[in-house]
Design an enzyme around this catalytic site. Structure first.
Site, PDB file in Angstrom:
ATOM      1  N   GLU A 109       0.844  -1.189   0.000  1.00 12.19           N
ATOM      2  CA  GLU A 109       0.000   0.000   0.000  1.00 12.19           C
ATOM      3  C   GLU A 109       0.887   1.250   0.000  1.00 12.19           C
ATOM      4  OE1 GLU A 109      -3.857   1.491   2.604  1.00 12.19           O
ATOM      5  OE2 GLU A 109      -2.199   0.512   3.647  1.00 12.19           O
ATOM      6  N   LYS A 119     -10.218   0.150  -1.973  1.00 14.62           N
ATOM      7  CA  LYS A 119     -10.253  -0.282  -0.570  1.00 14.62           C
ATOM      8  C   LYS A 119     -11.608   0.016   0.063  1.00 14.62           C
ATOM      9  CE  LYS A 119      -7.556   0.393   3.722  1.00 14.62           C
ATOM     10  NZ  LYS A 119      -6.442   1.193   4.293  1.00 14.62           N
ATOM     11  N   CYS A 170      -4.750  -3.750   3.018  1.00 21.18           N
ATOM     12  CA  CYS A 170      -4.425  -3.428   4.412  1.00 21.18           C
ATOM     13  C   CYS A 170      -5.551  -3.694   5.411  1.00 21.18           C
ATOM     14  CB  CYS A 170      -3.946  -1.978   4.491  1.00 21.18           C
ATOM     15  SG  CYS A 170      -3.003  -1.586   6.000  1.00 21.18           S
TER      16      CYS A 170
END
Length: 283
Positions: free
Chosen positions: A52, A123, A164
């Site tokens: 990321e 995300k 993440c």
């Protein structure tokens, strides 16, 4: 023949995962990525995964929005050229894709070895957290969450794309495995030092075990600036939950390589057929 079908015929395919310390300099980060791509290609990897924020980590709030670009902008096109020139697929997890003047999307981009963007995932779960020790984060203040679960075929199998903080929400991984037939789950990350020490490896191994997938977790590592430090510890984990790839130094810049073994995926899933045993539970 689809890329995942070709990979399955080959039985094993090599993958690389990168570890780096991105800073507030787009070209410096690109130079690091370019060097690591060459290392991965020389090692025989068909795909390399980056963490990321691979292309940029700002010094202060708002910096990332200022540099955010569309996917057809010069930053991403530079990485498309890198993939094509190096004849390798790239997983770029956590690109600052422009949304508007005040917000961006945290976008995981997969580029094939001809330089074409094959898939993107935005995300879904944003890092709005008070970390023990005093640091507070509010990713939603400048990021728009995604709404779609995404998988894509590749030379190393069918990829499930996440980023993440998604790691803490098992349902997305269940859907990638059982609804979208993912074989390899990608978790590019920039975990904080505190949360990484407590939860990083155990969460990744749990996702591998419960989905019977390979998990590749490319990580940001070390101090980006005076205010921000990432945990590091890039990992490749097999479908049985064993760590099969790890850098010897948790915070160094480099790559780790491992072979995706499709016969192992098949045997783990055959011997313990979770897909046939799952029960629908209405809570």
């Amino acid at each position: 023949m689809a890329a995942s079908s070709i990979a399955t015929v080959q039985k094993t395919v090599r993958v690389a995962a990168a570890q780096m310390t991105s800073v507030n300099d787009l070209m410096a980060n690109y130079a690091t990525c370019s060097r690591l791509v060459q290392e991965a290609a020389s090692a025989g990897a068909k795909l390399i995964c980056f963490p990321e924020n691979f292309s940029y980590v700002g010094d202060k709030l708002g910096d990332s929005v200022k540099i955010a670009e569309a996917l057809d902008g010069p930053v991403m096109q530079r990485y498309c050229s890198l993939a094509r020139d190096s004849n390798i697929w790239l997983s770029l997890g956590g690109f600052q894709e422009r949304f508007d003047d005040t917000h961006l999307c945290n976008t995981h981009v997969v580029i094939d070895d001809t330089g074409i963007i094959r898939s993107t995932y935005q995300k879904m779960h944003l890092f709005d957290v008070d970390v023990p020790g005093g640091s507070s984060y509010k990713e939603s203040s400048f990021t728009v969450p995604g709404t779609k679960i995404v998988s894509v075929d590749s030379p190393i199998g069918r990829l499930g794309l996440t980023v993440c903080y998604d790691l803490r929400f098992p349902k997305i991984y269940q859907q990638l495995r059982f609804d979208q037939e993912a074989q390899v789950l990608l978790v590019p990350s920039a975990f904080t030092k505190v949360t990484g020490e407590a939860h990083w490896e155990i969460l990744l191994r749990a996702r591998a075990i419960e989905t019977q997938c390979y998990v590749i977790a490319a990580a940001q590592a070390g101090k980006h600036n005076e205010k921000r430090e990432s945990y590091g510890d890039t990992l490749i984990i097999d479908p049985w939950g064993s760590v099969v790839g790890r850098l010897p130094d948790r915070v160094s810049t480099g790559i780790v390589v491992a072979d995706i073994d499709f016969s192992l995926i098949d045997s783990v899933r055959t011997n313990m057929p979770l897909d046939k045993q799952r029960q629908s539970i209405d809570l």
